[in-house]
Design a protein around this motif. Structure first.
Motif, PDB file in Angstrom:
ATOM      1  N   ALA A   2       0.831  -1.209   0.000  1.00 52.08           N
ATOM      2  CA  ALA A   2       0.000   0.000   0.000  1.00 52.08           C
ATOM      3  C   ALA A   2       0.867   1.262   0.000  1.00 52.08           C
ATOM      4  CB  ALA A   2      -0.932  -0.003   1.207  1.00 52.08           C
ATOM      5  N   ILE A   3       1.929   1.262   0.795  1.00 51.54           N
ATOM      6  CA  ILE A   3       2.819   2.426   0.853  1.00 51.54           C
ATOM      7  C   ILE A   3       3.499   2.645  -0.492  1.00 51.54           C
ATOM      8  CG2 ILE A   3       4.969   3.285   1.880  1.00 51.54           C
ATOM      9  CD1 ILE A   3       3.990   1.826   4.512  1.00 51.54           C
ATOM     10  N   ILE A   4       4.010   1.579  -1.067  1.00 50.62           N
ATOM     11  CA  ILE A   4       4.699   1.694  -2.369  1.00 50.62           C
ATOM     12  C   ILE A   4       3.737   2.192  -3.439  1.00 50.62           C
ATOM     13  CG2 ILE A   4       5.759   0.364  -4.238  1.00 50.62           C
ATOM     14  CD1 ILE A   4       7.059  -1.375  -1.987  1.00 50.62           C
ATOM     15  N   VAL A   5       2.533   1.639  -3.469  1.00 50.97           N
ATOM     16  CA  VAL A   5       1.555   2.042  -4.485  1.00 50.97           C
ATOM     17  C   VAL A   5       1.126   3.487  -4.269  1.00 50.97           C
ATOM     18  CG1 VAL A   5      -0.808   1.670  -5.322  1.00 50.97           C
ATOM     19  CG2 VAL A   5       0.722  -0.275  -5.009  1.00 50.97           C
ATOM     20  N   GLU A   6       0.754   3.824  -3.045  1.00 47.90           N
ATOM     21  CA  GLU A   6       0.243   5.173  -2.801  1.00 47.90           C
ATOM     22  C   GLU A   6       1.321   6.237  -3.005  1.00 47.90           C
ATOM     23  OE1 GLU A   6      -3.591   4.522   0.056  1.00 47.90           O
ATOM     24  OE2 GLU A   6      -1.681   4.891   1.058  1.00 47.90           O
ATOM     25  N   LEU A   7       2.522   5.990  -2.491  1.00 49.17           N
ATOM     26  CA  LEU A   7       3.592   6.974  -2.671  1.00 49.17           C
ATOM     27  C   LEU A   7       4.166   6.929  -4.083  1.00 49.17           C
ATOM     28  CD1 LEU A   7       5.587   6.870   0.691  1.00 49.17           C
ATOM     29  CD2 LEU A   7       4.100   8.680  -0.175  1.00 49.17           C
ATOM     30  N   GLY A   8       4.533   5.746  -4.548  1.00 43.13           N
ATOM     31  CA  GLY A   8       5.162   5.631  -5.866  1.00 43.13           C
ATOM     32  C   GLY A   8       4.255   6.057  -6.993  1.00 43.13           C
ATOM     33  N   ALA A   9       3.092   5.432  -7.084  1.00 46.19           N
ATOM     34  CA  ALA A   9       2.166   5.765  -8.173  1.00 46.19           C
ATOM     35  C   ALA A   9       1.553   7.147  -7.961  1.00 46.19           C
ATOM     36  CB  ALA A   9       1.093   4.700  -8.301  1.00 46.19           C
ATOM     37  N   GLY A  10       1.354   7.537  -6.701  1.00 46.88           N
ATOM     38  CA  GLY A  10       0.817   8.870  -6.415  1.00 46.88           C
ATOM     39  C   GLY A  10       1.761   9.975  -6.874  1.00 46.88           C
ATOM     40  N   ILE A  11       3.052   9.822  -6.589  1.00 43.21           N
ATOM     41  CA  ILE A  11       4.045  10.811  -7.027  1.00 43.21           C
ATOM     42  C   ILE A  11       4.174  10.791  -8.553  1.00 43.21           C
ATOM     43  CG2 ILE A  11       6.507  11.403  -6.963  1.00 43.21           C
ATOM     44  CD1 ILE A  11       6.416  10.493  -3.959  1.00 43.21           C
ATOM     45  N   ALA A  12       4.165   9.601  -9.139  1.00 49.96           N
ATOM     46  CA  ALA A  12       4.225   9.504 -10.604  1.00 49.96           C
ATOM     47  C   ALA A  12       3.034  10.232 -11.232  1.00 49.96           C
ATOM     48  CB  ALA A  12       4.255   8.039 -11.046  1.00 49.96           C
ATOM     49  N   LEU A  13       1.865  10.044 -10.665  1.00 49.44           N
ATOM     50  CA  LEU A  13       0.668  10.717 -11.169  1.00 49.44           C
ATOM     51  C   LEU A  13       0.812  12.233 -11.029  1.00 49.44           C
ATOM     52  CD1 LEU A  13      -2.202   9.764 -12.194  1.00 49.44           C
ATOM     53  CD2 LEU A  13      -2.981  10.364  -9.919  1.00 49.44           C
ATOM     54  N   LEU A  14       1.277  12.687  -9.888  1.00 51.44           N
ATOM     55  CA  LEU A  14       1.459  14.110  -9.643  1.00 51.44           C
ATOM     56  C   LEU A  14       2.387  14.734 -10.688  1.00 51.44           C
ATOM     57  CD1 LEU A  14       1.079  16.579  -7.732  1.00 51.44           C
ATOM     58  CD2 LEU A  14       3.139  15.797  -6.553  1.00 51.44           C
ATOM     59  N   LEU A  15       3.488  14.060 -10.965  1.00 50.64           N
ATOM     60  CA  LEU A  15       4.476  14.586 -11.904  1.00 50.64           C
ATOM     61  C   LEU A  15       4.108  14.342 -13.358  1.00 50.64           C
ATOM     62  CD1 LEU A  15       7.716  13.432 -10.056  1.00 50.64           C
ATOM     63  CD2 LEU A  15       6.640  15.703 -10.015  1.00 50.64           C
ATOM     64  N   GLY A  16       3.152  13.476 -13.580  1.00 48.47           N
ATOM     65  CA  GLY A  16       2.808  13.118 -14.953  1.00 48.47           C
ATOM     66  C   GLY A  16       3.851  12.223 -15.571  1.00 48.47           C
ATOM     67  N   TYR A  17       4.388  11.307 -14.768  1.00 47.50           N
ATOM     68  CA  TYR A  17       5.399  10.365 -15.237  1.00 47.50           C
ATOM     69  C   TYR A  17       4.787   8.979 -15.307  1.00 47.50           C
ATOM     70  CZ  TYR A  17       9.540   7.431 -15.402  1.00 47.50           C
ATOM     71  OH  TYR A  17      10.471   6.492 -15.770  1.00 47.50           O
ATOM     72  N   LYS A  18       4.817   8.356 -16.493  1.00 43.34           N
ATOM     73  CA  LYS A  18       4.171   7.047 -16.679  1.00 43.34           C
ATOM     74  C   LYS A  18       2.740   7.113 -16.150  1.00 43.34           C
ATOM     75  CE  LYS A  18       7.997   4.990 -18.093  1.00 43.34           C
ATOM     76  NZ  LYS A  18       8.186   4.534 -19.432  1.00 43.34           N
ATOM     77  N   THR A  19       2.075   8.189 -16.500  1.00 44.09           N
ATOM     78  CA  THR A  19       0.764   8.508 -15.941  1.00 44.09           C
ATOM     79  C   THR A  19      -0.273   7.426 -16.178  1.00 44.09           C
ATOM     80  OG1 THR A  19       1.262  10.827 -16.319  1.00 44.09           O
ATOM     81  CG2 THR A  19      -1.037  10.273 -15.890  1.00 44.09           C
ATOM     82  N   ARG A  20      -0.314   6.897 -17.367  1.00 41.35           N
ATOM     83  CA  ARG A  20      -1.342   5.893 -17.680  1.00 41.35           C
ATOM     84  C   ARG A  20      -1.143   4.638 -16.829  1.00 41.35           C
ATOM     85  NH1 ARG A  20      -3.837   7.387 -22.859  1.00 41.35           N
ATOM     86  NH2 ARG A  20      -2.726   9.192 -23.625  1.00 41.35           N
ATOM     87  N   ILE A  21       0.101   4.205 -16.680  1.00 41.41           N
ATOM     88  CA  ILE A  21       0.389   3.032 -15.850  1.00 41.41           C
ATOM     89  C   ILE A  21       0.071   3.334 -14.388  1.00 41.41           C
ATOM     90  CG2 ILE A  21       2.231   1.517 -15.001  1.00 41.41           C
ATOM     91  CD1 ILE A  21       3.551   1.918 -17.814  1.00 41.41           C
ATOM     92  N   ALA A  22       0.528   4.492 -13.899  1.00 43.98           N
ATOM     93  CA  ALA A  22       0.275   4.874 -12.510  1.00 43.98           C
ATOM     94  C   ALA A  22      -1.221   4.936 -12.226  1.00 43.98           C
ATOM     95  CB  ALA A  22       0.938   6.219 -12.201  1.00 43.98           C
ATOM     96  N   ALA A  23      -1.981   5.505 -13.160  1.00 45.02           N
ATOM     97  CA  ALA A  23      -3.433   5.620 -12.973  1.00 45.02           C
ATOM     98  C   ALA A  23      -4.093   4.246 -12.914  1.00 45.02           C
ATOM     99  CB  ALA A  23      -4.038   6.467 -14.090  1.00 45.02           C
ATOM    100  N   ILE A  24      -3.665   3.326 -13.754  1.00 45.17           N
ATOM    101  CA  ILE A  24      -4.250   1.978 -13.734  1.00 45.17           C
ATOM    102  C   ILE A  24      -3.882   1.257 -12.444  1.00 45.17           C
ATOM    103  CG2 ILE A  24      -4.141  -0.298 -14.841  1.00 45.17           C
ATOM    104  CD1 ILE A  24      -4.018   1.258 -17.538  1.00 45.17           C
ATOM    105  N   VAL A  25      -2.632   1.368 -12.006  1.00 44.11           N
ATOM    106  CA  VAL A  25      -2.209   0.746 -10.745  1.00 44.11           C
ATOM    107  C   VAL A  25      -3.044   1.303  -9.589  1.00 44.11           C
ATOM    108  CG1 VAL A  25      -0.304   0.606  -9.072  1.00 44.11           C
ATOM    109  CG2 VAL A  25       0.122   0.141 -11.501  1.00 44.11           C
ATOM    110  N   LEU A  26      -3.194   2.619  -9.543  1.00 43.60           N
ATOM    111  CA  LEU A  26      -3.984   3.230  -8.477  1.00 43.60           C
ATOM    112  C   LEU A  26      -5.460   2.853  -8.578  1.00 43.60           C
ATOM    113  CD1 LEU A  26      -2.276   6.733  -8.340  1.00 43.60           C
ATOM    114  CD2 LEU A  26      -2.320   5.029  -6.492  1.00 43.60           C
ATOM    115  N   ALA A  27      -5.976   2.709  -9.779  1.00 44.74           N
ATOM    116  CA  ALA A  27      -7.377   2.313  -9.951  1.00 44.74           C
ATOM    117  C   ALA A  27      -7.612   0.902  -9.416  1.00 44.74           C
ATOM    118  CB  ALA A  27      -7.782   2.405 -11.426  1.00 44.74           C
ATOM    119  N   VAL A  28      -6.723  -0.020  -9.760  1.00 42.48           N
ATOM    120  CA  VAL A  28      -6.862  -1.405  -9.278  1.00 42.48           C
ATOM    121  C   VAL A  28      -6.724  -1.443  -7.758  1.00 42.48           C
ATOM    122  CG1 VAL A  28      -5.767  -3.699  -9.307  1.00 42.48           C
ATOM    123  CG2 VAL A  28      -6.133  -2.455 -11.448  1.00 42.48           C
TER     124      VAL A  28
END
Length: 147
Positions: free
Chosen positions: A68-94
């Protein structure tokens, strides 16, 4: 007929709609705001997070907390920065969809907690919808991905 084709082409052109990239950026910031502080909270209160995960009967609660920490921080920061956004958004959605069923099971909640559990479940489902829209349409040009 040509007007509708032109309108469609303009909508798909990143520069055709003034402010669209600002809206995409603000949207990413607001969605990331849900995940990044939650990830830090889980990290700083790791024992409490493990206890909460254990309280719903999930196996390996410490592993679940780390995920949960890795997903929320890692994918959350990626989403914020717009880095690998589509992947980050799908990971966070799941992740959000799974969390909704395990932690906001309104159908099994005691009557006194049913309304809040329903609200939290419904909010999470709406967030999943927003994340899927980000995955579909991308982060906008004000991002590392620049799409």
């Amino acid at each position: 007929m040509s007007n509708s084709i032109t309108a469609t082409a303009n909508r798909n052109d990143a520069g055709a709609m003034p402010g669209i990239d600002i809206l995409a950026l603000v949207g990413r910031i607001l969605v990331a705001y849900m995940f990044i502080p939650a990830g830090f909270g889980k990290l700083m209160g790791f024992a409490g997070t493990v206890g909460y995960i254990a309280s719903v009967g999930l196996p390996l609660p410490a592993v679940g907390a780390v995920i949960a920490i890795i997903v929320e921080l890692g994918a959350g920061i990626a989403l914020l920065l717009g880095y690998k956004t589509r992947i980050a958004a799908i990971v966070l959605a799941v992740f959000t969809l799974a969390a909704s069923f395990f932690f906001h099971a309104y159908w099994a909640a005691p009557e006194a907690m049913k309304m809040v559990a329903t609200l939290l479940f419904t909010k999470n489902i709406a967030i999943v919808g927003g994340l899927l829209a980000l995955a579909a349409f991308g982060p906008g040009r004000l991002s590392i991905d620049k799409k």
